[in-house]
Design an enzyme around this catalytic site. Structure first.
Site, PDB file in Angstrom:
ATOM      1  N   GLY A  62       0.880  -1.166   0.000  1.00  0.00           N
ATOM      2  CA  GLY A  62       0.000   0.000   0.000  1.00  0.00           C
ATOM      3  C   GLY A  62       0.911   1.206   0.000  1.00  0.00           C
ATOM      4  CD  GLU A  63       2.294   5.533  -0.843  1.00  0.00           C
ATOM      5  OE1 GLU A  63       1.746   5.011  -1.841  1.00  0.00           O
ATOM      6  OE2 GLU A  63       3.484   5.882  -0.829  1.00  0.00           O
ATOM      7  CB  SER A  64       5.392   2.504   3.939  1.00  0.00           C
ATOM      8  OG  SER A  64       6.120   3.451   3.202  1.00  0.00           O
ATOM      9  CB  CYS A  91       5.198  -3.940  -1.247  1.00  0.00           C
ATOM     10  SG  CYS A  91       5.738  -2.755  -2.467  1.00  0.00           S
ATOM     11  NE  ARG A 118       7.769   5.418   1.303  1.00  0.00           N
ATOM     12  CZ  ARG A 118       6.969   6.397   0.936  1.00  0.00           C
ATOM     13  NH1 ARG A 118       7.239   7.637   1.250  1.00  0.00           N
ATOM     14  NH2 ARG A 118       5.878   6.139   0.246  1.00  0.00           N
ATOM     15  CB  ILE A 147       3.462  -2.316  -7.385  1.00  0.00           C
ATOM     16  CG1 ILE A 147       2.931  -3.504  -8.201  1.00  0.00           C
ATOM     17  CG2 ILE A 147       2.627  -1.062  -7.644  1.00  0.00           C
ATOM     18  CD1 ILE A 147       1.565  -4.024  -7.754  1.00  0.00           C
ATOM     19  NE  ARG A 148       3.086   3.359  -6.053  1.00  0.00           N
ATOM     20  CZ  ARG A 148       2.892   3.358  -4.755  1.00  0.00           C
ATOM     21  NH1 ARG A 148       3.746   3.984  -3.964  1.00  0.00           N
ATOM     22  NH2 ARG A 148       1.853   2.773  -4.213  1.00  0.00           N
ATOM     23  CG  HIS A 183       2.753  -6.668  -4.491  1.00  0.00           C
ATOM     24  ND1 HIS A 183       1.945  -6.192  -3.478  1.00  0.00           N
ATOM     25  CD2 HIS A 183       3.540  -5.638  -4.856  1.00  0.00           C
ATOM     26  CE1 HIS A 183       2.225  -4.922  -3.252  1.00  0.00           C
ATOM     27  NE2 HIS A 183       3.197  -4.554  -4.075  1.00  0.00           N
ATOM     28  CD  GLU A 185       0.266  -9.297  -2.321  1.00  0.00           C
ATOM     29  OE1 GLU A 185       1.337  -9.903  -2.124  1.00  0.00           O
ATOM     30  OE2 GLU A 185       0.205  -8.060  -2.488  1.00  0.00           O
TER      31      GLU A 185
HETATM   32  N1  GLN Z   1       7.066   2.197  -2.013  1.00  0.00           N
HETATM   33  C1  GLN Z   1       5.771   2.158  -1.389  1.00  0.00           C
HETATM   34  C2  GLN Z   1       5.846   2.728   0.015  1.00  0.00           C
HETATM   35  O1  GLN Z   1       6.871   3.001   0.536  1.00  0.00           O
HETATM   36  C3  GLN Z   1       5.238   0.748  -1.302  1.00  0.00           C
HETATM   37  C4  GLN Z   1       4.565   0.333  -2.576  1.00  0.00           C
HETATM   38  C5  GLN Z   1       3.709  -0.895  -2.452  1.00  0.00           C
HETATM   39  O2  GLN Z   1       3.397  -1.352  -1.353  1.00  0.00           O
HETATM   40  N2  GLN Z   1       3.277  -1.410  -3.564  1.00  0.00           N
HETATM   41  O3  GLN Z   1       4.855   2.891   0.605  1.00  0.00           O
END
Ligand code: GLN
Length: 204
Positions: A62-64, A91, A118, A147-148, A183, A185
């Site tokens: 998600g978004e940390s 992630c 991150r 993903i990012r 990921h 999952e």
């Molecule tokens: N880089 C993102 C973060 O720091 C994580 C991206 C993700 O969970 N897909 O939140």
């Protein structure tokens, strides 16, 4: 007459933000593939009391920064830090598990001795897929979706590095915990979930 029989395996998925239902489905699939003969539950966790009796906790991507803020807001920081079961972190979850991260907005859980970058792959490669060799994983490389994604740029001596790329470490194990940049999952391959559960030694 009603008889109470405790559930053998209880897995909670932190459901404050991120891809929660995919984790629930993946753990259900992994448990199914690991055989029958025990009872199990996989469910969402939002409050400290939900953790009670859990053998394992998944912290999704998600978004940390957001998940971190919500962990604090929901009084989940100390309960997760002192959780005695295994944590499966993907992630953003991996970012949260670290000791050090390159963003002061993330209040890390400090559960795995590693430094995390991150958004290590930057804008050009926000999302990509790669077939990763993973230490000790039978059945060939793991098809990983990034993903990012973060990476660990260094890890303490007790941390077992399972896979790395040019940018850094993308999979680790530490005690009962597993943290992954990607990921699992999302791909229907439950080998990493199964390995995590086997390490916990909770299945009869
Ligand atoms: N880089 C993102 C973060 O720091 C994580 C991206 C993700 O969970 N897909 O939140």
């Amino acid at each position: 007459m009603r008889c109470y029989k405790p559930v053998d395996v209880k897995i909670g998925v932190l459901a404050l933000q991120g891809n929660v239902s995919e984790h629930i489905e993946a753990f259900l699939l992994a448990l199914n593939r690991m055989g029958q003969g025990y009872s199990s539950e996989v469910f969402e966790i939002r409050h400290p009391a939900d953790l009670s009796g859990c053998n394992a906790l998944a912290i999704p991507g998600g978004e940390s920064t957001t998940i971190s803020r919500l962990i604090d807001k929901n009084y989940m920081y100390e309960p997760i830090r002192s959780f005695s079961g295994g944590i499966f972190a993907t992630c953003a979850g991996m970012v949260l598990m670290a000791t050090r991260v390159d963003d002061t907005r993330v209040h890390t859980l400090d559960l795995i001795d590693m430094t995390v970058d991150r958004n290590a792959f930057g804008r050009q490669r926000e999302s990509f897929e790669a077939d990763l060799p993973i230490k000790g994983l039978d059945g060939g490389p793991f098809h990983a979706i990034f993903i990012r994604a973060p990476v660990a740029t260094c890890a303490g001596a007790g941390v077992s590095v399972l896979s790395r790329m040019d940018q850094g470490i993308v999979a680790v194990e530490y005690g009962n915990h597993m943290a992954l940049s990607f990921h699992p999952e999302l791909v229907g391959d439950t080998r990493l979930h199964e390995r995590f559960l086997k390490n916990l030694r909770i299945l009869p």
